[in-house]
Motif scaffolding. Structure first.
Motif, PDB file in Angstrom:
ATOM      1  N   GLU A   1       0.937  -1.157  -0.290  1.00 16.50           N
ATOM      2  CA  GLU A   1       0.203  -0.364  -0.120  1.00 16.50           C
ATOM      3  C   GLU A   1       0.886   1.340  -0.346  1.00 16.50           C
ATOM      4  N   PHE A   2       2.163   1.488   0.698  1.00 14.04           N
ATOM      5  CA  PHE A   2       2.830   2.130   0.220  1.00 14.04           C
ATOM      6  C   PHE A   2       3.154   2.925  -1.186  1.00 14.04           C
ATOM      7  N   LYS A   3       2.980   4.619  -1.376  1.00 19.82           N
ATOM      8  CA  LYS A   3       3.199   4.485  -2.912  1.00 19.82           C
ATOM      9  C   LYS A   3       3.765   5.718  -2.776  1.00 19.82           C
ATOM     10  N   ALA A   4       4.506   6.085  -3.929  1.00 19.59           N
ATOM     11  CA  ALA A   4       5.853   7.019  -3.910  1.00 19.59           C
ATOM     12  C   ALA A   4       5.637   8.418  -3.982  1.00 19.59           C
ATOM     13  N   PHE A   5       4.332   8.670  -4.868  1.00 20.48           N
ATOM     14  CA  PHE A   5       3.746  10.018  -4.879  1.00 20.48           C
ATOM     15  C   PHE A   5       3.830  10.436  -3.784  1.00 20.48           C
ATOM     16  N   GLU A   6       2.828   9.916  -2.700  1.00 21.29           N
ATOM     17  CA  GLU A   6       2.722  10.568  -1.319  1.00 21.29           C
ATOM     18  C   GLU A   6       3.952  10.171  -0.577  1.00 21.29           C
ATOM     19  N   LEU A   7       4.658   8.961  -0.442  1.00 20.96           N
ATOM     20  CA  LEU A   7       5.985   9.372   0.176  1.00 20.96           C
ATOM     21  C   LEU A   7       6.862  10.621   0.007  1.00 20.96           C
ATOM     22  N   GLU A   8       6.516  10.783  -1.083  1.00 20.71           N
ATOM     23  CA  GLU A   8       7.456  12.609  -2.092  1.00 20.71           C
ATOM     24  C   GLU A   8       7.007  13.359  -1.540  1.00 20.71           C
ATOM     25  N   ALA A   9       5.938  13.688  -1.374  1.00 21.62           N
ATOM     26  CA  ALA A   9       5.140  14.583  -0.885  1.00 21.62           C
ATOM     27  C   ALA A   9       5.805  14.776   0.360  1.00 21.62           C
ATOM     28  N   LEU A  10       5.793  13.472   1.368  1.00 17.15           N
ATOM     29  CA  LEU A  10       5.959  14.076   2.867  1.00 17.15           C
ATOM     30  C   LEU A  10       7.271  14.399   2.943  1.00 17.15           C
ATOM     31  N   LYS A  11       8.010  13.454   1.727  1.00 14.01           N
ATOM     32  CA  LYS A  11      10.052  14.445   1.760  1.00 14.01           C
ATOM     33  C   LYS A  11       9.797  15.757   1.996  1.00 14.01           C
TER      34      LYS A  11
ATOM     35  N   VAL B   1      14.874   8.507   4.929  1.00 12.73           N
ATOM     36  CA  VAL B   1      13.877   7.576   4.456  1.00 12.73           C
ATOM     37  C   VAL B   1      13.853   6.279   4.529  1.00 12.73           C
ATOM     38  N   LEU B   2      13.650   5.243   5.852  1.00 12.22           N
ATOM     39  CA  LEU B   2      14.151   3.884   6.107  1.00 12.22           C
ATOM     40  C   LEU B   2      12.615   3.259   5.433  1.00 12.22           C
ATOM     41  N   VAL B   3      12.920   2.005   4.341  1.00 10.67           N
ATOM     42  CA  VAL B   3      12.366   0.927   3.392  1.00 10.67           C
ATOM     43  C   VAL B   3      12.279  -0.176   3.764  1.00 10.67           C
ATOM     44  N   HIS B   4      11.297  -0.719   4.096  1.00 15.86           N
ATOM     45  CA  HIS B   4      11.682  -2.088   4.366  1.00 15.86           C
ATOM     46  C   HIS B   4      11.631  -2.711   2.791  1.00 15.86           C
TER      47      HIS B   4
ATOM     48  N   ALA C   1      12.847   3.137  -4.222  1.00 14.18           N
ATOM     49  CA  ALA C   1      13.656   3.759  -4.773  1.00 14.18           C
ATOM     50  C   ALA C   1      13.543   5.048  -4.158  1.00 14.18           C
ATOM     51  N   LEU C   2      13.229   5.603  -3.323  1.00 12.61           N
ATOM     52  CA  LEU C   2      13.010   6.397  -2.788  1.00 12.61           C
ATOM     53  C   LEU C   2      14.104   6.707  -1.357  1.00 12.61           C
ATOM     54  N   ALA C   3      14.229   5.392  -0.759  1.00  9.13           N
ATOM     55  CA  ALA C   3      14.710   5.160   0.733  1.00  9.13           C
ATOM     56  C   ALA C   3      16.494   5.613   0.049  1.00  9.13           C
TER      57      ALA C   3
END
Length: 371
Positions: free
Chosen positions: A217-227, A235-238, A247-249
């Protein structure tokens, strides 16, 4: 007790491709006890653990109460690899596994002479549910020249069909060693973790198409916005997360790897893309640091920053007290199946022990074909 435990339906976007459906999965979520009930339950559980010669092992994703109880009573809070080692080596006659069913089965496989109990036997895993043995065995038969490597999040029967078991903390090392010995890999069940390993090792791999309902369920576009909101955060990613999230980790790793990165990276703020059960241990071990939950989104999402395994949430104090009092919810694994399933587990444990001790772990990779 079950009458007061509500049923929570689990719905999520079905992964693309040919994957076994877990669309109708469900979970029971225990009611949160009051402070007085919590204190009474914890006191009763501590007494019962002593009386039953039992030890509690809890995964990082379960309720903080169960994590704290494990450590307060001489048990363990860890990832599935360390839980397996600890249960095998501990002298207690009864192991109580606070996690999901495949963890209880693995404990029983490694300690067949011990009683293994769980707070709720229906606590399972989407990766396990999505990899039934009949379909998986047929998939293996289609690729007889490949070495079968399965993730720990699988049933005892799937483990018994494999050559190697891995967890997210040792998968890269084991697959790399297999590749160096010329092995072609059949990987199951998590396609995201498998893809990450293939990218990192360059191994020749074919994949079973499964995924974790939390990490998927994790989404890159939402993660980029939070960054952008927290530009100094690491950013720590499993690696069970989709490739564009990985790729954003700043660091990619297992639960233990994420804990290590949070401790060692030069940052005060972190965005964490894994089950939010990890937040308890991260904040406890790093009280001077700030941790944000990576957001989820999608047609099935009902909120953001709500990533938590519904089956891990089934573990509660009341269920734990109940099984200690009654001896119920015992894990059983057929003896012959358990012996076969133990082979890939023992290979993994021997490999990781050699690696930890600085020994040539690659020498432990036999020139084997598929199971």
């Amino acid at each position: 007790m079950s009458a007061v435990i509500p049923i929570k339906d689990v719905e999520y976007e079905q992964p693309a491709g040919d994957v076994c459906s877990t669309k109708h999965a469900w979970a029971r979520v225990p009611l949160e006890p009051s402070p007085a009930e919590r204190a009474e339950l914890k006191a009763r559980i501590k007494r019962l653990l002593k009386e039953r010669d039992a030890v509690l092992v809890s995964h990082y994703y379960v309720h903080p109460d169960l994590q704290d109880l494990a450590e307060e009573t001489g048990g363990l809070v860890s990832d599935s690899l360390e839980m397996a080692r600890f249960g095998r080596d501990h002298p207690a006659k009864t192991l109580v596994v606070s996690g999901v069913r495949f963890m209880g089965e693995t404990a029983k496989i490694l300690s067949p002479e011990k009683r293994v109990l769980m707070p709720d036997l229906d606590a399972t895993c989407s990766l396990d549910l999505g990899c039934p043995i009949d379909e998986f065995s047929a998939f293996c038969d289609q690729h007889p020249d490949r070495t079968v490597v399965v993730y720990a999040n699988t049933s005892a029967a799937v483990k018994a069909r494999s050559d190697w078991l891995v967890t997210s903390s040792c998968a890269l090392d084991i697959v790399h060693a297999l590749k160096e010995k010329g092995h072609k890999i059949l990987w199951a069940p998590d396609r995201h973790l498998g893809g990450y390993i293939q990218r990192e090792t360059g191994a020749d791999m074919v994949f079973w198409s499964g995924s974790c309902i939390v990490h998927d369920e994790f989404k890159a576009f939402e993660l980029e916005a939070l960054k952008k909101e927290h530009p100094k955060a690491k950013v720590l990613v499993h690696p069970e997360s989709p490739a564009d999230v990985v790729a954003l980790a700043d660091a990619v790793g297992s639960t233990s790897g994420i804990l290590k990165a949070a401790r060692e990276l030069d940052a005060r703020e972190f965005i964490v893309a894994t089950d939010n059960g990890m937040m308890h241990k991260l904040r406890t071990l790093n009280p001077d640091k700030v941790f944000y939950e990576a957001p989820t989104a999608g047609n099935s999402a009902t909120c953001k920053s709500c990533a938590h395994c519904p089956w891990m949430a089934m573990n509660g104090l009341a269920g734990l007290a109940h099984v200690l009092e009654t001896g119920g919810n015992e894990i059983h694994v057929d003896a012959a199946l358990g012996q076969r399933a133990r082979l890939p587990i023992d290979r993994m444990l021997a490999f990781t022990a050699a690696l930890k001790n600085g020994q040539p772990a690659g020498a432990l990779v036999p020139n084997i074909g598929a199971a």
